[in-house]
Scaffold this motif. Structure first.
Motif, PDB file in Angstrom:
ATOM      1  N   VAL A 150       0.860  -1.186   0.000  1.00 36.63           N
ATOM      2  CA  VAL A 150       0.000   0.000   0.000  1.00 36.63           C
ATOM      3  C   VAL A 150       0.893   1.232   0.000  1.00 36.63           C
ATOM      4  O   VAL A 150       1.534   1.541   1.004  1.00 36.63           O
ATOM      5  CB  VAL A 150      -0.923   0.040   1.238  1.00 36.63           C
ATOM      6  CG1 VAL A 150      -1.876   1.225   1.153  1.00 36.63           C
ATOM      7  CG2 VAL A 150      -1.707  -1.245   1.377  1.00 36.63           C
ATOM      8  N   CYS A 151       0.980   1.882  -1.148  1.00 36.30           N
ATOM      9  CA  CYS A 151       1.779   3.105  -1.263  1.00 36.30           C
ATOM     10  C   CYS A 151       3.227   2.877  -0.817  1.00 36.30           C
ATOM     11  O   CYS A 151       3.824   3.755  -0.201  1.00 36.30           O
ATOM     12  CB  CYS A 151       1.164   4.242  -0.453  1.00 36.30           C
ATOM     13  SG  CYS A 151      -0.574   4.487  -0.738  1.00 36.30           S
ATOM     14  N   GLY A 152       3.782   1.700  -1.083  1.00 40.49           N
ATOM     15  CA  GLY A 152       5.171   1.440  -0.724  1.00 40.49           C
ATOM     16  C   GLY A 152       5.343   0.852   0.668  1.00 40.49           C
ATOM     17  O   GLY A 152       6.440   0.451   1.039  1.00 40.49           O
ATOM     18  N   TYR A 153       4.270   0.788   1.435  1.00 39.82           N
ATOM     19  CA  TYR A 153       4.315   0.125   2.741  1.00 39.82           C
ATOM     20  C   TYR A 153       3.895  -1.330   2.546  1.00 39.82           C
ATOM     21  O   TYR A 153       2.970  -1.611   1.785  1.00 39.82           O
ATOM     22  CB  TYR A 153       3.351   0.781   3.734  1.00 39.82           C
ATOM     23  CG  TYR A 153       3.720   2.180   4.133  1.00 39.82           C
ATOM     24  CD1 TYR A 153       4.708   2.397   5.084  1.00 39.82           C
ATOM     25  CD2 TYR A 153       3.086   3.270   3.563  1.00 39.82           C
ATOM     26  CE1 TYR A 153       5.049   3.682   5.466  1.00 39.82           C
ATOM     27  CE2 TYR A 153       3.424   4.560   3.934  1.00 39.82           C
ATOM     28  CZ  TYR A 153       4.405   4.761   4.891  1.00 39.82           C
ATOM     29  OH  TYR A 153       4.743   6.024   5.251  1.00 39.82           O
TER      30      TYR A 153
ATOM     31  N   ASN B  24       4.744   5.125  11.265  1.00 37.90           N
ATOM     32  CA  ASN B  24       5.673   6.020  11.948  1.00 37.90           C
ATOM     33  C   ASN B  24       7.032   6.033  11.251  1.00 37.90           C
ATOM     34  O   ASN B  24       8.032   6.387  11.838  1.00 37.90           O
ATOM     35  CB  ASN B  24       5.820   5.632  13.429  1.00 37.90           C
ATOM     36  CG  ASN B  24       6.439   4.251  13.593  1.00 37.90           C
ATOM     37  OD1 ASN B  24       6.755   3.599  12.611  1.00 37.90           O
ATOM     38  ND2 ASN B  24       6.616   3.832  14.833  1.00 37.90           N
ATOM     39  N   HIS B  25       7.060   5.599   9.990  1.00 36.44           N
ATOM     40  CA  HIS B  25       8.313   5.551   9.246  1.00 36.44           C
ATOM     41  C   HIS B  25       8.015   5.794   7.768  1.00 36.44           C
ATOM     42  O   HIS B  25       6.850   5.773   7.353  1.00 36.44           O
ATOM     43  CB  HIS B  25       8.993   4.186   9.447  1.00 36.44           C
ATOM     44  CG  HIS B  25       8.105   3.032   9.066  1.00 36.44           C
ATOM     45  ND1 HIS B  25       8.050   2.514   7.798  1.00 36.44           N
ATOM     46  CD2 HIS B  25       7.195   2.330   9.795  1.00 36.44           C
ATOM     47  CE1 HIS B  25       7.170   1.526   7.769  1.00 36.44           C
ATOM     48  NE2 HIS B  25       6.622   1.398   8.961  1.00 36.44           N
ATOM     49  N   ALA B  26       9.089   5.995   6.991  1.00 39.29           N
ATOM     50  CA  ALA B  26       8.915   6.213   5.557  1.00 39.29           C
ATOM     51  C   ALA B  26       8.588   4.892   4.869  1.00 39.29           C
ATOM     52  O   ALA B  26       8.867   3.835   5.419  1.00 39.29           O
ATOM     53  CB  ALA B  26      10.196   6.801   4.972  1.00 39.29           C
ATOM     54  N   PRO B  27       7.968   4.956   3.688  1.00 40.61           N
ATOM     55  CA  PRO B  27       7.687   3.722   2.963  1.00 40.61           C
ATOM     56  C   PRO B  27       8.991   3.000   2.631  1.00 40.61           C
ATOM     57  O   PRO B  27       9.851   3.562   1.958  1.00 40.61           O
ATOM     58  CB  PRO B  27       6.996   4.184   1.681  1.00 40.61           C
ATOM     59  CG  PRO B  27       6.666   5.600   1.880  1.00 40.61           C
ATOM     60  CD  PRO B  27       7.545   6.135   2.958  1.00 40.61           C
TER      61      PRO B  27
END
Ligand SMILES: [Zn+2]
Length: 101
Positions: free
Chosen positions: A20-23, A69-72
């Motif tokens: 999902v969006c890089g996550y 709580n972090h970047a993708p």
């Protein structure tokens, strides 16, 4: 109302993940067509990122997204998986893979 279609990522461990969006999210549970996902880095980064999708046909439509709580980020292995599934899209393009993701 338009819902984003999320991409499933298969791993060798048999756990289905959702991009999902890089996550990357791991399947928690599902109730009929409603699927619940939690962040792959839930424990490693104490991340509360979650997502809920509705399975329509073979597509997971994003219904709810809880911020991370972090970047993708994706592990090297997962990136390989995603790139493999995107091979057809990427061939013939001179863009580096990162831009396609
Ligand atoms: Zn997260």
């Amino acid at each position: 109302m338009n819902h984003e279609v999320c991409q499933l990522v298969d791993s060798i461990h048999g756990k289905t993940k959702l991009n999902v969006c890089g996550y990357l999210l791991v399947k928690d549970k599902n109730q009929n067509e409603k699927y619940y996902w939690y962040c792959k880095y839930k424990n490693a980064l104490k991340c509360n990122g979650r997502a809920t999708t509705n399975l329509v046909g073979k597509e997971h439509l994003l219904m709810k997204f809880v911020e991370h709580n972090h970047a993708p980020i994706a592990s090297h292995f997962d990136i390989v998986q995603i790139l493999n599934s995107m091979k057809n899209v990427a061939s013939g393009s001179s863009d580096p893979p990162a831009q396609i993701i």
